[in-house]
Design a protein around this motif. Sequence first.
Motif, PDB file in Angstrom:
ATOM      1  N   LEU A 132       0.837  -1.197   0.000  1.00  0.00           N
ATOM      2  CA  LEU A 132       0.000   0.000   0.000  1.00  0.00           C
ATOM      3  C   LEU A 132       0.877   1.253   0.000  1.00  0.00           C
ATOM      4  CD1 LEU A 132      -3.140   0.462   0.207  1.00  0.00           C
ATOM      5  CD2 LEU A 132      -2.710   1.089   2.581  1.00  0.00           C
ATOM      6  N   PRO A 133       0.790   2.081  -1.046  1.00  0.00           N
ATOM      7  CA  PRO A 133       1.600   3.303  -1.106  1.00  0.00           C
ATOM      8  C   PRO A 133       1.200   4.303  -0.027  1.00  0.00           C
ATOM      9  CG  PRO A 133       0.720   2.721  -3.275  1.00  0.00           C
ATOM     10  CD  PRO A 133      -0.017   1.893  -2.261  1.00  0.00           C
ATOM     11  N   ALA A 134       2.152   5.080   0.435  1.00  0.00           N
ATOM     12  CA  ALA A 134       1.865   6.095   1.453  1.00  0.00           C
ATOM     13  C   ALA A 134       0.873   7.123   0.936  1.00  0.00           C
ATOM     14  CB  ALA A 134       3.164   6.777   1.881  1.00  0.00           C
ATOM     15  N   ALA A 135       0.903   7.374  -0.372  1.00  0.00           N
ATOM     16  CA  ALA A 135       0.014   8.390  -0.954  1.00  0.00           C
ATOM     17  C   ALA A 135      -1.453   8.039  -0.777  1.00  0.00           C
ATOM     18  CB  ALA A 135       0.322   8.565  -2.441  1.00  0.00           C
ATOM     19  N   TYR A 136      -1.770   6.754  -0.666  1.00  0.00           N
ATOM     20  CA  TYR A 136      -3.167   6.354  -0.541  1.00  0.00           C
ATOM     21  C   TYR A 136      -3.787   6.855   0.756  1.00  0.00           C
ATOM     22  CZ  TYR A 136      -2.997   3.107  -4.515  1.00  0.00           C
ATOM     23  OH  TYR A 136      -2.904   2.552  -5.763  1.00  0.00           O
ATOM     24  N   THR A 137      -2.982   7.020   1.787  1.00  0.00           N
ATOM     25  CA  THR A 137      -3.527   7.453   3.073  1.00  0.00           C
ATOM     26  C   THR A 137      -3.922   8.918   3.052  1.00  0.00           C
ATOM     27  OG1 THR A 137      -1.374   8.072   3.995  1.00  0.00           O
ATOM     28  CG2 THR A 137      -2.068   5.794   4.263  1.00  0.00           C
ATOM     29  N   LYS A 138      -3.592   9.626   1.985  1.00  0.00           N
ATOM     30  CA  LYS A 138      -3.934  11.044   1.894  1.00  0.00           C
ATOM     31  C   LYS A 138      -5.323  11.266   1.312  1.00  0.00           C
ATOM     32  CE  LYS A 138       0.914  12.293   1.245  1.00  0.00           C
ATOM     33  NZ  LYS A 138       1.914  12.888   0.339  1.00  0.00           N
ATOM     34  N   GLY A 139      -6.005  10.191   0.945  1.00  0.00           N
ATOM     35  CA  GLY A 139      -7.359  10.332   0.429  1.00  0.00           C
ATOM     36  C   GLY A 139      -7.392  10.528  -1.070  1.00  0.00           C
ATOM     37  N   ALA A 140      -8.526  10.990  -1.572  1.00  0.00           N
ATOM     38  CA  ALA A 140      -8.757  11.061  -3.013  1.00  0.00           C
ATOM     39  C   ALA A 140      -7.790  11.991  -3.726  1.00  0.00           C
ATOM     40  CB  ALA A 140     -10.194  11.502  -3.288  1.00  0.00           C
ATOM     41  N   ASP A 141      -7.262  13.015  -3.057  1.00  0.00           N
ATOM     42  CA  ASP A 141      -6.355  13.945  -3.710  1.00  0.00           C
ATOM     43  C   ASP A 141      -5.062  13.272  -4.149  1.00  0.00           C
ATOM     44  OD1 ASP A 141      -8.039  16.064  -3.583  1.00  0.00           O
ATOM     45  OD2 ASP A 141      -7.211  16.885  -1.738  1.00  0.00           O
ATOM     46  N   ALA A 142      -4.771  12.097  -3.584  1.00  0.00           N
ATOM     47  CA  ALA A 142      -3.547  11.394  -3.956  1.00  0.00           C
ATOM     48  C   ALA A 142      -3.546  11.065  -5.438  1.00  0.00           C
ATOM     49  CB  ALA A 142      -3.398  10.111  -3.137  1.00  0.00           C
ATOM     50  N   LEU A 143      -4.716  10.790  -6.009  1.00  0.00           N
ATOM     51  CA  LEU A 143      -4.819  10.500  -7.436  1.00  0.00           C
ATOM     52  C   LEU A 143      -5.580  11.588  -8.180  1.00  0.00           C
ATOM     53  CD1 LEU A 143      -5.483   6.654  -7.471  1.00  0.00           C
ATOM     54  CD2 LEU A 143      -3.333   7.887  -7.670  1.00  0.00           C
ATOM     55  N   LYS A 144      -5.718  12.758  -7.550  1.00  0.00           N
ATOM     56  CA  LYS A 144      -6.357  13.919  -8.173  1.00  0.00           C
ATOM     57  C   LYS A 144      -7.785  13.642  -8.603  1.00  0.00           C
ATOM     58  CE  LYS A 144      -2.342  15.836  -7.742  1.00  0.00           C
ATOM     59  NZ  LYS A 144      -2.076  16.756  -6.629  1.00  0.00           N
ATOM     60  N   ARG A 145      -8.489  12.776  -7.836  1.00  0.00           N
ATOM     61  CA  ARG A 145      -9.873  12.483  -8.199  1.00  0.00           C
ATOM     62  C   ARG A 145     -10.816  13.569  -7.727  1.00  0.00           C
ATOM     63  NH1 ARG A 145     -10.495   6.135  -6.564  1.00  0.00           N
ATOM     64  NH2 ARG A 145      -8.957   5.301  -7.993  1.00  0.00           N
ATOM     65  N   SER A 146     -10.445  14.244  -6.672  1.00  0.00           N
ATOM     66  CA  SER A 146     -11.329  15.283  -6.150  1.00  0.00           C
ATOM     67  C   SER A 146     -10.499  16.343  -5.471  1.00  0.00           C
ATOM     68  CB  SER A 146     -12.331  14.690  -5.144  1.00  0.00           C
ATOM     69  OG  SER A 146     -11.656  14.204  -4.006  1.00  0.00           O
ATOM     70  N   ARG A 147     -11.089  17.484  -5.281  1.00  0.00           N
ATOM     71  CA  ARG A 147     -10.427  18.577  -4.592  1.00  0.00           C
ATOM     72  C   ARG A 147     -11.187  18.876  -3.307  1.00  0.00           C
ATOM     73  NH1 ARG A 147      -6.722  21.498  -7.435  1.00  0.00           N
ATOM     74  NH2 ARG A 147      -6.516  21.023  -9.653  1.00  0.00           N
ATOM     75  N   SER A 148     -10.445  19.078  -2.256  1.00  0.00           N
ATOM     76  CA  SER A 148     -11.085  19.372  -0.979  1.00  0.00           C
ATOM     77  C   SER A 148     -10.672  20.762  -0.526  1.00  0.00           C
ATOM     78  CB  SER A 148     -10.676  18.338   0.080  1.00  0.00           C
ATOM     79  OG  SER A 148      -9.276  18.349   0.265  1.00  0.00           O
ATOM     80  N   THR A 149     -11.559  21.442   0.152  1.00  0.00           N
ATOM     81  CA  THR A 149     -11.255  22.759   0.693  1.00  0.00           C
ATOM     82  C   THR A 149     -11.160  22.644   2.195  1.00  0.00           C
ATOM     83  OG1 THR A 149     -13.611  23.286   0.797  1.00  0.00           O
ATOM     84  CG2 THR A 149     -12.414  23.961  -1.188  1.00  0.00           C
ATOM     85  N   TYR A 150     -10.169  23.323   2.753  1.00  0.00           N
ATOM     86  CA  TYR A 150      -9.932  23.230   4.190  1.00  0.00           C
ATOM     87  C   TYR A 150     -10.086  24.610   4.808  1.00  0.00           C
ATOM     88  CZ  TYR A 150      -7.455  22.584   8.598  1.00  0.00           C
ATOM     89  OH  TYR A 150      -7.118  22.557   9.921  1.00  0.00           O
ATOM     90  N   GLN A 151     -11.045  24.762   5.697  1.00  0.00           N
ATOM     91  CA  GLN A 151     -11.262  26.023   6.383  1.00  0.00           C
ATOM     92  C   GLN A 151     -10.775  25.887   7.822  1.00  0.00           C
ATOM     93  OE1 GLN A 151     -15.433  26.857   5.970  1.00  0.00           O
ATOM     94  NE2 GLN A 151     -15.183  27.722   3.929  1.00  0.00           N
TER      95      GLN A 151
END
Length: 265
Positions: free
Chosen positions: A77-96
């Motif tokens: 399992l790559p470390a990038a997978y633990t970062k969620g969907a942004d790891a594969l640029k499937r979605s963008r999240s906004t952080y407030q």
Amino acid sequence: MSKTGQARVLTPEQFAHLLHVIQEHRYPEKNTALVQISFKLGLRVQEIALLQIKDVAELGPKSSGQRSFKLKEILALPAAYTKGADALKRSRSTYQRRRISFSVHDFHQLVQRIETMAKAGAEIKPEDFYPEVKKHRGKSRDLPMSDLALRTAIENHLAIRLEANPSVKKTDPLFLTQKGGPYSPNTLQEHVALMQRHWAGIERASSHSGRRTLMTNIIHEQKKSVKVAQKIAGHVSPSTTLIYEEPPEESLKEALRDAGYKYVG
């Protein structure tokens, strides 16, 4: 102290019931594989959503409209997978940001900097002084896929995928939605919770129940060290793994039941 709202740790009987009711709904092979990966490997829901076929199997050449495959022994399992969907640029999240903190030293320096800028007549924007957001580092891990039920479930799921579409690529998502697209972490989270709560009727179960059930089993039933659990869970810090040292619900229920035998009436 125990946290409120924690995911339910399933008993072996509840897990068996979940697998049984899955067979009564659509896509039983896919859903069985989803549940087996969650409960037998302890993957986070966003990690499952990002799994690709190449992570679990080697695809053979396409021949006469058919496609063979060989299941791997280790899920790397790559470390990038633990970062969620942004790891594969499937979605963008906004952080407030809702809260920030400073050390005493940093706060004093910040005040001096603002005073200097104010005296110079410079424009002052609060967001320019926010501390840098700490990025989730993630941690790669190698997970042996040795459990027979786990391997069988993944093989059955892949066999159906390849029969329906022999032209799949090794980089295609391991799991697809009913519409044929990749799962977002949120959609998969809702789906896994649906199977446990509504299909199987398991109260307080969630998409995290598989991971928590596995960690609880490793620490409380198998009596393995926190280091072993930390490695499987992919936690950067062992302090995170210590959360799973809390006694499971069944242990609390047993303790209260045994106490009741001595205080009857």
